[in-house]
Write a protein that holds these residues in place. Sequence first.
Motif, mmCIF file in Angstrom:
data_model
loop_
_atom_site.group_PDB
_atom_site.id
_atom_site.type_symbol
_atom_site.label_atom_id
_atom_site.label_comp_id
_atom_site.label_asym_id
_atom_site.label_seq_id
_atom_site.Cartn_x
_atom_site.Cartn_y
_atom_site.Cartn_z
ATOM 1 N N THR A 28 0.870 -1.182 0.000
ATOM 2 C CA THR A 28 0.000 0.000 0.000
ATOM 3 C C THR A 28 0.902 1.226 0.000
ATOM 4 O OG1 THR A 28 -1.767 -1.116 1.164
ATOM 5 C CG2 THR A 28 -1.701 1.275 1.392
ATOM 6 N N GLU A 48 -5.197 7.261 -8.435
ATOM 7 C CA GLU A 48 -6.135 7.722 -7.395
ATOM 8 C C GLU A 48 -7.527 7.132 -7.672
ATOM 9 O OE1 GLU A 48 -5.558 10.461 -4.763
ATOM 10 O OE2 GLU A 48 -7.352 9.328 -4.169
ATOM 11 N N LYS A 49 -7.913 7.141 -8.939
ATOM 12 C CA LYS A 49 -9.248 6.665 -9.319
ATOM 13 C C LYS A 49 -9.388 5.154 -9.083
ATOM 14 C CE LYS A 49 -12.386 7.574 -13.106
ATOM 15 N NZ LYS A 49 -12.444 7.961 -14.512
ATOM 16 N N HIS A 51 -7.172 3.049 -7.291
ATOM 17 C CA HIS A 51 -6.690 2.484 -6.018
ATOM 18 C C HIS A 51 -6.816 3.432 -4.830
ATOM 19 C CE1 HIS A 51 -4.627 -0.033 -9.066
ATOM 20 N NE2 HIS A 51 -4.850 -0.984 -8.190
ATOM 21 N N GLY A 52 -7.349 4.656 -5.064
ATOM 22 C CA GLY A 52 -7.457 5.642 -3.992
ATOM 23 C C GLY A 52 -8.310 5.110 -2.842
ATOM 24 N N GLY A 53 -7.781 5.235 -1.604
ATOM 25 C CA GLY A 53 -8.534 4.806 -0.429
ATOM 26 C C GLY A 53 -8.380 3.326 -0.134
ATOM 27 N N THR A 54 -7.752 2.565 -1.046
ATOM 28 C CA THR A 54 -7.501 1.140 -0.774
ATOM 29 C C THR A 54 -5.993 0.896 -0.737
ATOM 30 O OG1 THR A 54 -7.800 0.665 -3.128
ATOM 31 C CG2 THR A 54 -9.684 0.276 -1.682
ATOM 32 N N ARG A 55 -5.359 1.003 -1.932
ATOM 33 C CA ARG A 55 -3.895 0.784 -1.958
ATOM 34 C C ARG A 55 -3.117 2.063 -2.201
ATOM 35 N NH1 ARG A 55 -1.995 -2.667 -6.211
ATOM 36 N NH2 ARG A 55 0.002 -2.217 -5.244
ATOM 37 N N TYR A 56 -3.817 3.202 -2.368
ATOM 38 C CA TYR A 56 -3.103 4.459 -2.632
ATOM 39 C C TYR A 56 -3.746 5.592 -1.837
ATOM 40 C CZ TYR A 56 -1.362 8.633 -4.911
ATOM 41 O OH TYR A 56 -0.782 9.858 -5.132
ATOM 42 N N PHE A 57 -2.898 6.346 -1.127
ATOM 43 C CA PHE A 57 -3.378 7.489 -0.329
ATOM 44 C C PHE A 57 -2.456 8.671 -0.620
ATOM 45 C CE2 PHE A 57 -4.559 3.647 1.802
ATOM 46 C CZ PHE A 57 -5.838 3.890 2.297
ATOM 47 N N GLU A 59 -1.121 12.428 0.775
ATOM 48 C CA GLU A 59 -1.053 13.358 1.913
ATOM 49 C C GLU A 59 -0.292 14.601 1.472
ATOM 50 O OE1 GLU A 59 -2.326 13.258 4.906
ATOM 51 O OE2 GLU A 59 -2.839 11.156 5.274
ATOM 52 N N HIS A 76 -1.015 6.019 9.141
ATOM 53 C CA HIS A 76 -1.001 4.976 8.096
ATOM 54 C C HIS A 76 -0.195 3.745 8.527
ATOM 55 C CE1 HIS A 76 -3.020 7.371 4.984
ATOM 56 N NE2 HIS A 76 -2.351 8.408 5.473
#
Length: 339
Positions: A28, A48-49, A51-57, A59, A76
Amino acid sequence: MRLLVTGGCGFIGTNFVRLVIDRRPDITVVNLDKLTYAGNPLNLADVEKTHGGTRYFFEHADIADAGAVRRILAQHRIDAVVNFAAETHVDRSIDDPAPFVVTNVLGTQTLLTAAREAGVTRFVHVSTDEVYGTLGPEGRFTESTPLAPNSPYSASKAAGDLMARAWFETYGYPVVITRCSNNYGPYQFPEKLIPLMIGRAGRDETLPVYGDGMNVRDWIHVDDHCRGVLLALEKGRPGAVYNFGGAAERPNLEVVRAILRLVGKPESLIRHVTDRPGHDRRYAMDFSLAAQELGYAPEYDFERGLAETVAWYRNNAAWLESVASGAYREFMQRWYGER
Ligand code: NAD
């Protein structure tokens, strides 16, 4: 693994995040970026579209902001850090060195301190061949070549490297340092040689070449560099330094001529301009240690990589235009206008 990538919205960071998301489903990625003029979150809009919020964040933060870095590491539950975040343009460092010291030295120290305190057990610090200074016509830099940086940029990177080294020597903190030669490939900010020349040639503008154009760089495709950094993360020996190069030494003038051929524009666009002060003459990397210990080998042939890169910029003209903001244009005009 929960991996913090700093500077993930810049050129190499973007390519690295893409590599990890594609090739390492068990990792992640948290991308910490200050979004300076060189950082563009749109580079990763598709990641982001999907994997955003699952494997990609993402900051939005500064590596020199201890409170923000501590919060992100804790929130995280980060186990490993790869530090790409930096001020990176030599000409800008000559114009105004202060931000280079803040991010590349203080920022690196802040990140090392916070990562150690948070119990992060793996830390890769990404650096450059420029810390070794310049070479004559023969020889290559090895990991034991003494550091002799010549520009404010390379001096600040060398200082960051020495902080990383000290964390290993003093605290036994398992830092790995990587040093790489000049990268080229998609998503590079158009102040750097190759995208600068592709963009200007495409618009029939003159191509400013420093001095006689015979300064030699050891060009590496960004994908080869990113594979090397991933190997260092997964297999690097704590405390080690690894050089990465592309085995593709070319004088700048030859690179510019090759770009002109690829875009079908005449060599009469080339303009030799007053040389950059302190301009290093030649860089070349001996990467046999990375080959032996990590199994690293560059896969790209320079001519193929350059042709693909020119095609990428031509197919992504809107990207090139969108990142070249007003502030960027003002700097380029002032810099090349004055010289
Ligand atoms: P870049 O200038 O394209 O991107 C730098 C990124 O770091 C940007 O997204 C920027 O917003 C971010 N950043 C800057 N200051 C920050 C801060 N204080 N906190 C958080 N984020 C910050 O750089 P690049 O070419 O991708 O280089 C990445 C790293 O690789 C750098 O450390 C550089 O020294 C090293 N490197 C680059 C090359 C090369 O040829 N480009 C070669 C060897 C090593």
